[in-house]
Structure formats: C-alpha cells, structure tokens
Write an enzyme that holds these catalytic residues in place. Sequence first.
Site, short mmCIF file in Angstrom:
data_model
loop_
_atom_site.label_atom_id
_atom_site.label_comp_id
_atom_site.label_asym_id
_atom_site.label_seq_id
_atom_site.Cartn_x
_atom_site.Cartn_y
_atom_site.Cartn_z
N TYR A 88 77.01 64.69 23.82
CA TYR A 88 76.54 63.58 24.65
C TYR A 88 77.56 62.45 24.66
O TYR A 88 78.05 62.01 23.62
CB TYR A 88 75.22 63.07 24.09
CG TYR A 88 74.48 62.09 24.96
CD1 TYR A 88 73.64 62.53 25.97
CD2 TYR A 88 74.62 60.72 24.77
CE1 TYR A 88 72.95 61.63 26.77
CE2 TYR A 88 73.93 59.81 25.57
CZ TYR A 88 73.09 60.28 26.57
OH TYR A 88 72.41 59.38 27.36
N SER A 179 75.32 70.62 20.48
CA SER A 179 74.60 69.41 20.84
C SER A 179 74.33 69.39 22.35
O SER A 179 73.71 70.32 22.87
CB SER A 179 75.38 68.18 20.37
OG SER A 179 74.57 67.02 20.42
N ASP A 265 68.75 68.03 10.49
CA ASP A 265 69.29 67.37 11.68
C ASP A 265 68.31 66.32 12.18
O ASP A 265 67.17 66.63 12.53
CB ASP A 265 69.54 68.42 12.77
CG ASP A 265 70.35 67.90 13.94
OD1 ASP A 265 70.41 66.68 14.13
OD2 ASP A 265 70.90 68.74 14.68
N HIS A 294 73.32 67.43 11.89
CA HIS A 294 73.70 67.80 13.25
C HIS A 294 75.00 68.60 13.29
O HIS A 294 75.29 69.26 14.29
CB HIS A 294 73.83 66.54 14.10
CG HIS A 294 73.76 66.80 15.57
ND1 HIS A 294 72.77 67.54 16.16
CD2 HIS A 294 74.59 66.40 16.59
CE1 HIS A 294 72.96 67.59 17.46
NE2 HIS A 294 74.06 66.93 17.76
#
Length: 334
Positions: A88, A179, A265, A294
């Site tokens: 992101y 992700s 996470d 993560h």
Amino acid sequence: MRGEVREVVAPTTQTEPDDFDAFWADTIARTRSFPLDLSVTPMPTRLTQIDVYDVSFRGYGGTPIHAWLRVPHGAAEPLPGLVQFFGYGNGRGHALRDLRWAAAGYAHLVVDARGQGHGDTDDDHADGGPSAGGFLTRGIRSPQEYYYRRVYADAVRAVDALRAVDVVDADRVGAVGASQGGGIALAIAGLVPDLAVAIVQAPFLCELDRAATLSTEHPYTLLTQYFADRRGDAAAALETLRYFDGINHAKRATAPALLSTGLLDGIAPPETVLPAFAAYGGHKTVVLWPYNGHEAGGDLDEENALEFAAEHLGLHSRPPHGGFATIADTTRRT
C-alpha cells in the site's frame, strides 16, 4: 517448505453480490476495449546479468500504466513470467528494486499501482465524493467509482501485457505479491482463469466486512475513520467492498497457490487473511508463521516462493556444480 504448513479452517463472514461476475466481466471488457499499446524500452543500467526495460501499457479507462520488466540477460527462449504489485502506497519504485525473480530466470513485470508513491502512473479518474484521505476509501460509495476497480483492471491488463512480450511463454505467467500486492495477486487469480500460479504473502483487502474491527493499524484504520465520520454511508461502503474482497476473488481462483501469513500480523490480521486461504478454489499450500507479524516469513517466504514457482512454472534449478563449485574447490586447495 519452510514454516508451519497445515490445513486451515476459517469460515468467512463476507458474501458476494449477485452481479459480482457480471460486474467484473463488464469491467474487464471495458478495459480491454482500449488497445494495449504495449511499449518496451531498454533501460540502461550497470547490470551485466539482468536486462531492464521501461514498460507501459493501457489499463482501465485507457490510462497508460508504467512498469519495469526485468529478464535474464540475453534470454532467447520463452521464459515463465510473474506480475507483481507492491504494498500500500507503493508503485514500481526504482528500476533496480527487487531483482530476485529475474536473477532466478523469470520475466518479472513490476507494475505501478496508479496514483501511489514511488511510481510514475497518474490516477486520472475523477471519482469524487468524500473519503478518509487514502486510496482505501477513494470512491467507496460506489463499486463503479471505487479506486480498486481501476487497479484490479490494470492488474489483469498487466498479465495481458506480459504475455504479449516475445520472450515470455504466455502459458506460464503467474502473479506474486505481499500485503496490497498480495490482495491484488488474489484478484488476478480470480479474474484471470488461466493464470499459471499465484504466490500471496500476508494479503491486504480480505474480509473487508470485518477488517475495520479486526485491525487497529493503517491502512484499515482509514475504514474505521470513514465509518466513524460518515455513519450514514457505512452500509453503502460495505456493499461496495463486497466486489473487491479477496475472499470473493479467491473463490473463483484455480491456479495453484502458495499463501502465507504471520499470526501476529496487526496490519492484515490472520482473521482477515485465513478465510481467503480457506476459500481459495485451486490447489493451495498455506504457510503459517506463529511468531511473526506483517513480514510473515520474510526471506524464508521468499525461499518458499522460489521453490513453489519453479515447481509450477517448470523452471529447473541450476546444477550443483560449475562456477561456484570451481571457486570453492580452488579455495580449499589454497
């Protein structure tokens, strides 16, 4: 396979709209109505074993999408290929970022997420409407205007672009990502029925009906902020998210998949990730990392990914002799 491999039972609470398939068929058809206009331009670098190309093609709405293509230097035979988006806020980044896949013998197409940082692709669509200030809530009141409609369509077009490159074997093209990139890889797997492989680490954009209550970290907190600020709009936003949830795309996927998650996470909590793994329609392997966040398995995930890709894309390992063995033998003799 590194990490903890076991069966996962994780029912989802997400549901799919009745017109889910029609919506995406229309979106992809609209995107493909524009000529691909593929451009592949050599990029001068100091690399001697990897060739880098500056690539552009037309995505959703005809927008030029920018990408890097890396291939082994002098490659002449058809290569397996992988499409990748990053996390992101990230675009394709620097031309020399992440050379692992090309070094392993793949044609590696690293694509801009339109409008996101470290990229060169504008998001030239005026989606309007209020948001919580991030991509996750941009245009969220309508599936037609939602930001990720454009990104997912760009991703499908990226597969088209990689398959159109002469040095690539169109039958051996897959998707890889972590992700946000993992969420996009899941979408590709669901939207491209003949994808060869999907490698997905700690995917974002899954179980979106609950993500705002399960994660207290950015970027899911953008959903929390939006729902808190615009109480009357929450129902419409949640309806939009059903079209983009990795759960609903995973159900339609058939490519063999390697999936991984860190059980600690906080950004993409396993409670959002594991239902996507459970829902995945193709042959799948799930790797769990009990003490990781993560980053999931980090470099060990990358080892797993290389092995899995080679197994399913037919890329053979280099024999355990040659230059390195010769150097080692010489070192032992001195």
